[in-house]
Design an enzyme around this catalytic site. Structure first.
Site, short mmCIF file in Angstrom:
data_model
loop_
_atom_site.label_atom_id
_atom_site.label_comp_id
_atom_site.label_asym_id
_atom_site.label_seq_id
_atom_site.Cartn_x
_atom_site.Cartn_y
_atom_site.Cartn_z
N GLU A 93 -2.04 -7.27 7.53
CA GLU A 93 -0.70 -7.18 8.09
C GLU A 93 -0.62 -7.96 9.40
O GLU A 93 -1.65 -8.28 10.01
CB GLU A 93 -0.35 -5.69 8.32
CG GLU A 93 1.03 -5.43 8.94
CD GLU A 93 2.20 -5.98 8.14
OE1 GLU A 93 2.37 -7.22 8.12
OE2 GLU A 93 2.94 -5.16 7.55
N HIS A 97 0.82 -1.21 0.00
CA HIS A 97 0.00 0.00 0.00
C HIS A 97 0.86 1.26 0.00
O HIS A 97 2.05 1.24 0.33
CB HIS A 97 -0.91 0.01 1.24
CG HIS A 97 -0.14 0.00 2.52
ND1 HIS A 97 0.43 1.12 3.08
CD2 HIS A 97 0.17 -1.02 3.36
CE1 HIS A 97 1.04 0.81 4.20
NE2 HIS A 97 0.91 -0.49 4.40
#
Length: 387
Positions: A267, A191
């Site tokens: 994550e 990202h």
């Protein structure tokens, strides 16, 4: 009296394996009129895989017209004709599921097979080449204005949107056998930046779920433009975190695709370290940090996830996505630890290799998974689109 159809099908690969496509046409056996056409670019594949997929598309187009029809298949592939006729054994593992898929379309007593020379299979050959040309231009084949083309406008692009069922592709390496079929390629996008990224703070799935910063939004737009120019992405899957979804949505808008969210791509949970810098963790939790750096089984302070736990989660997510997107090129928008973990698993590298990879915000990496049980890391931390 049952309808009688002729299905002419072909497939080709410019490189074998290389950029591949197939074409098929359904003809009225009595008049020779073209009733339906189908074609698609299928990414990197071999001639044999493309030929089998052309056969399946042709049979399915015929069945959509009349499931009770008697069908004669004509192909210039001696291999496919002899194998589907039962005269040759199907030995290659990539061909078996494709042949089985073809056999399930119609009952065996409704289909017969005939080999024809290439010059008599020009219609299907033309469609296959049109599909490969379309793929080279970064798009999928679209039916023309003929009655046949319009008759299958909705079905012609179906193989690209929902690929033919194939065995789950698993992690191909250098020196492997040539005929492995189309790989499943994961393009791995970290990202864009959040407010925490430049400060190098731990930012996992157990923290505040920050959004993209202004710099991160610019990075997302840049990578979206780069991927749109390449034209190879066929699906987008994102971590559920806000920063990944925002990055994925920017790319999806540029590519005209939808974003599917997969929880497995989140994550790592960094526990009590969330929001802290490395120096702050070292000051507050020195023993836990030393243990974490020394062993993949050690978790961050406060019940976070160990690297071993993340690796197990990522392996499950990888296999699930390989099954869903077999033979396609898929953008996975995720985070530092998941990307590094997928690369590590593909390389068969030890856990400590995670600390030896640089992975910048909005960077691209790529891993191709083949049907022989191997994987090939094709790209790591590419940031050329940000320059």
């Amino acid at each position: 009296m049952a309808n009688r159809f002729i299905v002419e099908a072909d497939g080709g690969s410019r490189g074998n394996p290389g950029p591949a496509g197939y074409g098929a046409v359904v003809l009225d056996a009595a008049t020779g009129e073209a009733l339906a056409e189908a074609a698609a670019f299928i990414g990197t594949a071999t001639n044999n895989v493309a030929e089998y997929k052309g056969l399946i598309a042709g049979l399915e187009a015929a069945k959509a017209l009349d499931p009770d029809a008697v069908v004669q298949v004509r192909m210039d592939s001696k291999l496919v004709v002899e194998q589907m006729s039962g005269r040759w054994k199907i030995k290659h593992p990539d061909m078996k599921p494709l042949a089985a898929r073809a056999q399930r379309v119609y009952p065996a007593d409704q289909v017969s097979y005939e080999w024809i020379p290439r010059e008599k299979n020009k219609h299907a050959d033309r469609l296959a080449n049109e599909a490969m040309d379309a793929g080279k231009a970064g798009r999928q084949w679209e039916p023309g204005g003929s009655a046949a083309g319009l008759a299958v406008a909705d079905r012609a692009t179906a193989p690209a949107a929902a690929p033919l069922e194939e065995p789950k592709a698993v992690p191909v390496g250098w020196g492997a056998a040539a005929d492995l079929g189309a790989p499943t390629t994961f393009v791995l996008l970290r990202h864009g930046e959040t407010a925490l990224t430049p400060q190098k703070r731990f930012s996992g799935s157990g923290g505040t779920d920050p959004e993209l910063s202004e710099a991160g939004r610019r990075q997302a737009e840049a990578v979206a433009a780069a991927l749109a120019a390449r034209g190879t992405i066929q699906a987008i899957v994102s971590s559920p975190m806000r920063r990944t979804r925002q990055t994925a949505e920017a790319v999806a808008k540029a590519l005209g695709l939808e974003v599917r969210v997969d929880e497995g791509l989140r994550e790592a949970d960094f526990g009590a370290w969330e929001g802290l810098t490395f120096a702050e963790v070292k000051e507050r939790h020195p023993a836990d940090l030393d243990a974490w750096l020394a062993s993949s089984k050690a978790a961050p302070t406060g019940g976070g996830e160990s690297f071993a736990t993340v690796a197990r989660r990522m392996a499950v997510a990888r296999d699930r996505l390989l099954t869903r997107y077999a033979g396609r090129t898929v953008l996975l928008v995720t985070h530092v630890t998941p990307v590094k973990t997928l690369v590590r698993l593909a390389l068969g590298a030890p856990p400590e290799s995670l600390f030896r990879m640089e992975l910048s915000a909005a960077s691209l990496s790529a891993v191709a998974y083949y049907a022989d049980g191997n994987a090939s890391v094709r790209l790591l931390n590419d940031t050329s689109h940000l320059r």
